[in-house]
Design an enzyme around this catalytic site. Structure first.
Site, PDB file in Angstrom:
ATOM      1  N   ASP A   1      14.595 -11.773 -24.080  1.00  0.00           N
ATOM      2  CA  ASP A   1      16.069 -11.769 -24.345  1.00  0.00           C
ATOM      3  C   ASP A   1      16.484 -12.306 -22.850  1.00  0.00           C
ATOM      4  OD1 ASP A   1      15.870 -10.873 -26.936  1.00  0.00           O
ATOM      5  OD2 ASP A   1      16.292  -8.769 -26.279  1.00  0.00           O
TER       6      ASP A   1
ATOM      7  N   ASP B   1      19.826  -9.495 -37.850  1.00  0.00           N
ATOM      8  CA  ASP B   1      19.776  -8.120 -37.394  1.00  0.00           C
ATOM      9  C   ASP B   1      20.451  -7.285 -38.316  1.00  0.00           C
ATOM     10  OD1 ASP B   1      18.965  -9.385 -34.697  1.00  0.00           O
ATOM     11  OD2 ASP B   1      21.116  -9.914 -34.368  1.00  0.00           O
TER      12      ASP B   1
END
Length: 256
Positions: free
Chosen positions: A11, A130
């Site tokens: 990330d 997500d």
């Protein structure tokens, strides 16, 4: 049986690798090029780069980081974050990405997935989902899709959305449980299994890995084709090699 893949996830925000809990409380984990090179040397099957604040901050693509990583890393790179148009897909592929991941943009414009798949091939289009559990205990399980780094509810059912994305030409689904992200309590196996069993394309399980058994569970119990993890690799708890040896001991086919 095809080899199951282990994919470290980086990330990235502001040019650094970070890791958070439930999508917030980010802490620095280092330089993306250095970390990617380390995973390549450890035997990772692929690396996934997600620019986690590009969409919500409206920033441009992390092309310079991708070029730097691609010049030093020789396993497939998946890149996501800030992909809004067909031109973004082309630019990232030209910078050295092998696959492009779309999340918020796929929800805003599902046709983008169809167009990108038609132009570049399904094998390089990944749709990231997500998902957060929204059903109460005792109800049939249901998960909702969130976008913009987990900040925006969409009202979409995660399993139905995964099916729709596969139908539109996504070659792979990257499925993250927001409830488990960064918690180290293991994948949401119920979610992973529901999506894996519903779509004809590979599913990458993400969100919640705290130990090597969790990785194996994602494959065996979650029916995933690949498992993605960040914390357990970034902070030196385990190497990718250790993860592969552990999975091989559990009769999961991996590339050694």
């Amino acid at each position: 049986m095809l080899a199951k893949r282990i994919i470290p996830c980086l990330d990235v925000t502001n040019g650094r690798v970070v890791k958070g809990v439930n999508f917030v409380e980010l802490r620095d984990a280092g330089d993306p090029v250095e970390i990617a090179r380390r995973y390549d040397e450890q035997g990772a099957d692929e690396i996934t780069f997600l620019d986690i604040t590009a969409t919500s901050d409206g920033r441009d693509l992390i092309l310079h980081i991708i070029e730097a990583v691609a010049s030093q890393v020789f396993i497939p790179l998946t890149v996501g974050g800030g992909v809004r148009a067909l031109e973004d897909v082309r630019r990232l592929l030209n910078a050295g990405a092998d696959k492009i991941s779309m999340n918020s943009s796929a929800v805003a414009n599902p046709q983008l997935v169809s167009d990108a798949s038609a132009r570049h091939g399904a094998q390089c289009i990944v749709v990231a989902i997500d998902a957060k559990k929204v059903s109460a205990d005792g109800e049939p399980p249901r998960w909702e899709v969130f976008t913009h780094g987990g900040r925006k509810a969409t009202g979409l059912d995660a399993v139905a959305w995964a099916r729709e994305m596969a139908r539109r030409g996504a070659g792979e689904i990257l499925l993250t449980s927001m409830d488990r992200d960064g918690t180290k309590s293991g994948f949401d196996l119920e979610l992973t299994r529901a999506v894996s069993d519903a779509v004809p394309v590979p599913v990458i399980a993400s969100g919640g890995v705290g130990n090597l058994q969790h990785l194996a569970d994602g494959i065996k119990l979650g029916h995933a084709d690949a498992v993605l993890a960040a914390s357990i690799f970034h902070y030196g708890e385990h190497t990718v090699g250790e993860a592969k040896r552990f999975m091989a001991q559990q009769d999961i086919p991996v590339r050694m």
